[in-house]
Motif scaffolding. Sequence first.
Motif, PDB file in Angstrom:
ATOM      1  N   GLN A 165       0.804  -1.225   0.000  1.00 27.11           N
ATOM      2  CA  GLN A 165       0.000   0.000   0.000  1.00 27.11           C
ATOM      3  C   GLN A 165       0.835   1.273   0.000  1.00 27.11           C
ATOM      4  OE1 GLN A 165      -0.013  -2.312   2.426  1.00 27.11           O
ATOM      5  NE2 GLN A 165      -0.024  -1.388   4.471  1.00 27.11           N
ATOM      6  N   ARG A 166       2.117   1.193   0.350  1.00 26.55           N
ATOM      7  CA  ARG A 166       2.935   2.402   0.315  1.00 26.55           C
ATOM      8  C   ARG A 166       3.070   2.950  -1.103  1.00 26.55           C
ATOM      9  NH1 ARG A 166       3.984  -0.374   4.607  1.00 26.55           N
ATOM     10  NH2 ARG A 166       4.764   0.588   6.524  1.00 26.55           N
ATOM     11  N   MET A 167       2.910   2.096  -2.092  1.00 25.63           N
ATOM     12  CA  MET A 167       2.977   2.557  -3.481  1.00 25.63           C
ATOM     13  C   MET A 167       1.733   3.353  -3.868  1.00 25.63           C
ATOM     14  SD  MET A 167       5.926   1.529  -4.208  1.00 25.63           S
ATOM     15  CE  MET A 167       6.066   1.787  -5.965  1.00 25.63           C
ATOM     16  N   PHE A 168       0.741   3.405  -2.967  1.00 27.05           N
ATOM     17  CA  PHE A 168      -0.474   4.195  -3.192  1.00 27.05           C
ATOM     18  C   PHE A 168      -0.668   5.239  -2.092  1.00 27.05           C
ATOM     19  CE2 PHE A 168      -1.093   0.490  -5.752  1.00 27.05           C
ATOM     20  CZ  PHE A 168      -1.859   0.903  -6.826  1.00 27.05           C
ATOM     21  N   ASN A 169       0.348   5.412  -1.255  1.00 25.22           N
ATOM     22  CA  ASN A 169       0.271   6.366  -0.160  1.00 25.22           C
ATOM     23  C   ASN A 169       0.806   7.715  -0.649  1.00 25.22           C
ATOM     24  OD1 ASN A 169       1.046   7.960   2.126  1.00 25.22           O
ATOM     25  ND2 ASN A 169       0.972   6.130   3.406  1.00 25.22           N
ATOM     26  N   PRO A 170      -0.017   8.767  -0.669  1.00 23.34           N
ATOM     27  CA  PRO A 170       0.428  10.057  -1.214  1.00 23.34           C
ATOM     28  C   PRO A 170       1.699  10.598  -0.580  1.00 23.34           C
ATOM     29  CG  PRO A 170      -1.937  10.054  -0.924  1.00 23.34           C
ATOM     30  CD  PRO A 170      -1.439   8.800  -0.289  1.00 23.34           C
ATOM     31  N   ARG A 171       1.879  10.361   0.707  1.00 23.58           N
ATOM     32  CA  ARG A 171       3.096  10.846   1.366  1.00 23.58           C
ATOM     33  C   ARG A 171       4.332  10.162   0.779  1.00 23.58           C
ATOM     34  NH1 ARG A 171       1.681  10.113   6.368  1.00 23.58           N
ATOM     35  NH2 ARG A 171       2.605   8.059   6.607  1.00 23.58           N
ATOM     36  N   TYR A 172       4.246   8.862   0.561  1.00 25.52           N
ATOM     37  CA  TYR A 172       5.357   8.127  -0.038  1.00 25.52           C
ATOM     38  C   TYR A 172       5.560   8.534  -1.501  1.00 25.52           C
ATOM     39  CZ  TYR A 172       6.309   4.987   3.866  1.00 25.52           C
ATOM     40  OH  TYR A 172       6.687   4.478   5.089  1.00 25.52           O
ATOM     41  N   LEU A 173       4.463   8.722  -2.220  1.00 26.37           N
ATOM     42  CA  LEU A 173       4.576   9.129  -3.621  1.00 26.37           C
ATOM     43  C   LEU A 173       5.274  10.477  -3.748  1.00 26.37           C
ATOM     44  CD1 LEU A 173       1.047   8.066  -4.956  1.00 26.37           C
ATOM     45  CD2 LEU A 173       3.214   6.852  -5.220  1.00 26.37           C
ATOM     46  N   LYS A 174       4.930  11.386  -2.841  1.00 27.55           N
ATOM     47  CA  LYS A 174       5.585  12.689  -2.852  1.00 27.55           C
ATOM     48  C   LYS A 174       7.072  12.540  -2.533  1.00 27.55           C
ATOM     49  CE  LYS A 174       5.873  17.164  -3.037  1.00 27.55           C
ATOM     50  NZ  LYS A 174       5.775  17.866  -4.335  1.00 27.55           N
ATOM     51  N   ALA A 175       7.391  11.686  -1.566  1.00 26.80           N
ATOM     52  CA  ALA A 175       8.794  11.451  -1.212  1.00 26.80           C
ATOM     53  C   ALA A 175       9.560  10.869  -2.388  1.00 26.80           C
ATOM     54  CB  ALA A 175       8.873  10.509  -0.005  1.00 26.80           C
ATOM     55  N   PHE A 176       8.946   9.896  -3.081  1.00 22.81           N
ATOM     56  CA  PHE A 176       9.605   9.303  -4.252  1.00 22.81           C
ATOM     57  C   PHE A 176       9.904  10.379  -5.302  1.00 22.81           C
ATOM     58  CE2 PHE A 176       7.102   5.135  -3.393  1.00 22.81           C
ATOM     59  CZ  PHE A 176       7.995   4.788  -2.388  1.00 22.81           C
ATOM     60  N   SER A 181      13.994  13.565  -7.986  1.00 27.02           N
ATOM     61  CA  SER A 181      14.423  14.849  -8.546  1.00 27.02           C
ATOM     62  C   SER A 181      15.795  15.269  -8.035  1.00 27.02           C
ATOM     63  CB  SER A 181      13.399  15.936  -8.218  1.00 27.02           C
ATOM     64  OG  SER A 181      13.415  16.248  -6.833  1.00 27.02           O
ATOM     65  N   GLY A 182      16.383  14.476  -7.129  1.00 26.08           N
ATOM     66  CA  GLY A 182      17.732  14.744  -6.665  1.00 26.08           C
ATOM     67  C   GLY A 182      17.846  15.581  -5.415  1.00 26.08           C
ATOM     68  N   GLN A 183      16.752  15.748  -4.665  1.00 29.90           N
ATOM     69  CA  GLN A 183      16.809  16.635  -3.506  1.00 29.90           C
ATOM     70  C   GLN A 183      17.672  16.098  -2.372  1.00 29.90           C
ATOM     71  OE1 GLN A 183      13.278  18.671  -2.234  1.00 29.90           O
ATOM     72  NE2 GLN A 183      12.299  18.465  -4.226  1.00 29.90           N
ATOM     73  N   LEU A 184      17.941  14.785  -2.365  1.00 26.65           N
ATOM     74  CA  LEU A 184      18.851  14.216  -1.365  1.00 26.65           C
ATOM     75  C   LEU A 184      20.231  13.944  -1.948  1.00 26.65           C
ATOM     76  CD1 LEU A 184      16.564  11.613   0.474  1.00 26.65           C
ATOM     77  CD2 LEU A 184      16.947  14.018   1.041  1.00 26.65           C
ATOM     78  N   GLY A 185      20.377  14.099  -3.258  1.00 24.39           N
ATOM     79  CA  GLY A 185      21.601  13.678  -3.920  1.00 24.39           C
ATOM     80  C   GLY A 185      21.567  12.180  -4.164  1.00 24.39           C
ATOM     81  N   ASP A 186      22.697  11.598  -4.516  1.00 19.29           N
ATOM     82  CA  ASP A 186      22.769  10.144  -4.699  1.00 19.29           C
ATOM     83  C   ASP A 186      22.482   9.444  -3.371  1.00 19.29           C
ATOM     84  OD1 ASP A 186      23.478  10.502  -7.344  1.00 19.29           O
ATOM     85  OD2 ASP A 186      25.635  10.367  -6.945  1.00 19.29           O
ATOM     86  N   PRO A 299      23.974  12.864   0.358  1.00 19.52           N
ATOM     87  CA  PRO A 299      24.840  13.967   0.798  1.00 19.52           C
ATOM     88  C   PRO A 299      24.112  15.288   1.009  1.00 19.52           C
ATOM     89  CG  PRO A 299      25.230  13.448  -1.516  1.00 19.52           C
ATOM     90  CD  PRO A 299      24.367  12.359  -0.975  1.00 19.52           C
ATOM     91  N   LYS A 300      22.921  15.446   0.426  1.00 16.32           N
ATOM     92  CA  LYS A 300      22.191  16.699   0.581  1.00 16.32           C
ATOM     93  C   LYS A 300      21.169  16.673   1.720  1.00 16.32           C
ATOM     94  CE  LYS A 300      22.390  17.965  -4.336  1.00 16.32           C
ATOM     95  NZ  LYS A 300      21.557  18.297  -5.526  1.00 16.32           N
ATOM     96  N   GLY A 301      20.815  15.468   2.193  1.00 19.42           N
ATOM     97  CA  GLY A 301      19.816  15.433   3.240  1.00 19.42           C
ATOM     98  C   GLY A 301      19.344  14.033   3.557  1.00 19.42           C
ATOM     99  N   THR A 302      18.404  13.977   4.490  1.00 21.77           N
ATOM    100  CA  THR A 302      17.801  12.721   4.948  1.00 21.77           C
ATOM    101  C   THR A 302      16.293  12.853   4.876  1.00 21.77           C
ATOM    102  OG1 THR A 302      19.640  12.262   6.452  1.00 21.77           O
ATOM    103  CG2 THR A 302      17.542  11.153   6.909  1.00 21.77           C
ATOM    104  N   MET A 303      15.627  11.803   4.475  1.00 19.73           N
ATOM    105  CA  MET A 303      14.175  11.801   4.447  1.00 19.73           C
ATOM    106  C   MET A 303      13.668  10.620   5.265  1.00 19.73           C
ATOM    107  SD  MET A 303      11.721  12.236   1.116  1.00 19.73           S
ATOM    108  CE  MET A 303      12.561  13.743   0.635  1.00 19.73           C
ATOM    109  N   GLU A 304      12.702  10.879   6.140  1.00 14.44           N
ATOM    110  CA  GLU A 304      12.041   9.834   6.913  1.00 14.44           C
ATOM    111  C   GLU A 304      10.639   9.678   6.341  1.00 14.44           C
ATOM    112  OE1 GLU A 304      12.389  10.921  11.041  1.00 14.44           O
ATOM    113  OE2 GLU A 304      14.437  10.127  11.141  1.00 14.44           O
ATOM    114  N   GLY A 308       7.170  11.328   7.185  1.00 15.04           N
ATOM    115  CA  GLY A 308       7.011  12.296   6.110  1.00 15.04           C
ATOM    116  C   GLY A 308       7.796  13.577   6.312  1.00 15.04           C
ATOM    117  N   LYS A 309       9.037  13.450   6.773  1.00 14.22           N
ATOM    118  CA  LYS A 309       9.852  14.637   7.022  1.00 14.22           C
ATOM    119  C   LYS A 309      11.173  14.573   6.261  1.00 14.22           C
ATOM    120  CE  LYS A 309       8.419  16.613  11.418  1.00 14.22           C
ATOM    121  NZ  LYS A 309       8.904  17.067  12.748  1.00 14.22           N
TER     122      LYS A 309
END
Length: 418
Positions: A165-176, A181-186, A299-304, A308-309
């Motif tokens: 169901q995470r593949m249909f969870n809007p919070r996860y979709l936004k994170a993906f 788009s590279g906001q965390l880097g590699d 290298p640019k950041g961390t996402m939980e 959803g942060k």
Amino acid sequence: MTYKQSRRIFLQKTALITGGLFLGSHLPDLRTLAADQGETTEEVKLGLIGSGSRGQYLMDHLNLIPGIEVVAVCDNYQPNLTMGVQKTGGKAEAFTDYRKLLERRDIDGVIIATPLHLHSLMSVDALQAGLHVFCEKAMAKTPRECLDMYKTQLQTGKILLIGHQRMFNPRYLKAFEMINSGQLGDITQIRAYWHRNNDWRRAVPEPGLERKINWRLYWEYSEGLMTELGSHQIQVANFIKKDFPRRVAGTGSINYWHDGREVFDNVNLVYEYPDGSTLIYDSMISNAHYGLEEQVMGPKGTMELETGKMYSENPPPAPGILQLLNNIEHKIFDPLPLGGKSWVPETAREAKGEYIYEVDLEDDGTALEMEGFAQMIRENRHSDILLREAYYGAIAALLGNEAIKKGEMITFPEEYIL
């Protein structure tokens, strides 16, 4: 606000994400679902195979969604069967043999929510009977069974969707979307964990029903924590990495629940991807303090993802900090005294992070997943990418158990690479 009341707004906001997402072309058309179609929605008739706790949970969501009717329910344990039929308002036909349910000609598809060891058998039979299939995770109990399911879908052309169901969870979709788009880097490391504090047992009315009711605790029917919990998070990691791990090593044991169970009550593994990055995974059921999370690091950041942060490695300074920096630049401070601290402890940062998705979510993606399955049936459009993600996630989970049992690093077998 109920799911029915907020459904249209919820779907419209979600469609804005998936419409521009790299995953978007592989999901059902959420914009169609978001339209105010009233009673014009084409009805989808489903059969439910397995009306235990998970099957009933799915039924609760299905009952909220317009255009879906469960017309048949199957279970070989009478209390579950009775409850499943009741959740349809007593309208569904009851079966104790799933093969009889598959013979109904008015059913578009089936939902399979049975113990793990039955997933492949029932899914293959349903696909070959000409029905679309939603099967709960994990995909199957062995890599060979996973491959059988995948090949049968190719042969029949019917939809096969696995319950992640995470593949249909809007919070996860936004994170993906943000990660892609590279906001965390590699992505260099992913850490995931799922901690609970319960024995996983269900009440048994008589000893002869122990393995039937508590099937999750025995290797004959289950693969324990890795398939019940870990498969979700491994699948998320794979999707983020756009790849699957080639090697895994780990350990696991029964270190707390010494009650006759066979499966591990704790697991700890390291998965290695082709680029050298890793997924570090652990799960336990004797302490719930840390709950569950997927921490994605670059290298640019961390996402939980669960909370959803996002935490930037170099967050923009607050206004007060800007003044402080200006003061430093103009050298108006007194010289530092000798003997002061020459280092700062590298403890975890206390930044609060920023929420990546502000919409109040009413569930974990299950309702949208059920709605998505029905829409896939209406569109007669299978998603191979979602099936491949489920396939590789399941096999990676199974190989994790193999690594634990053998006490050695396991390499992903070539025969199971699609």
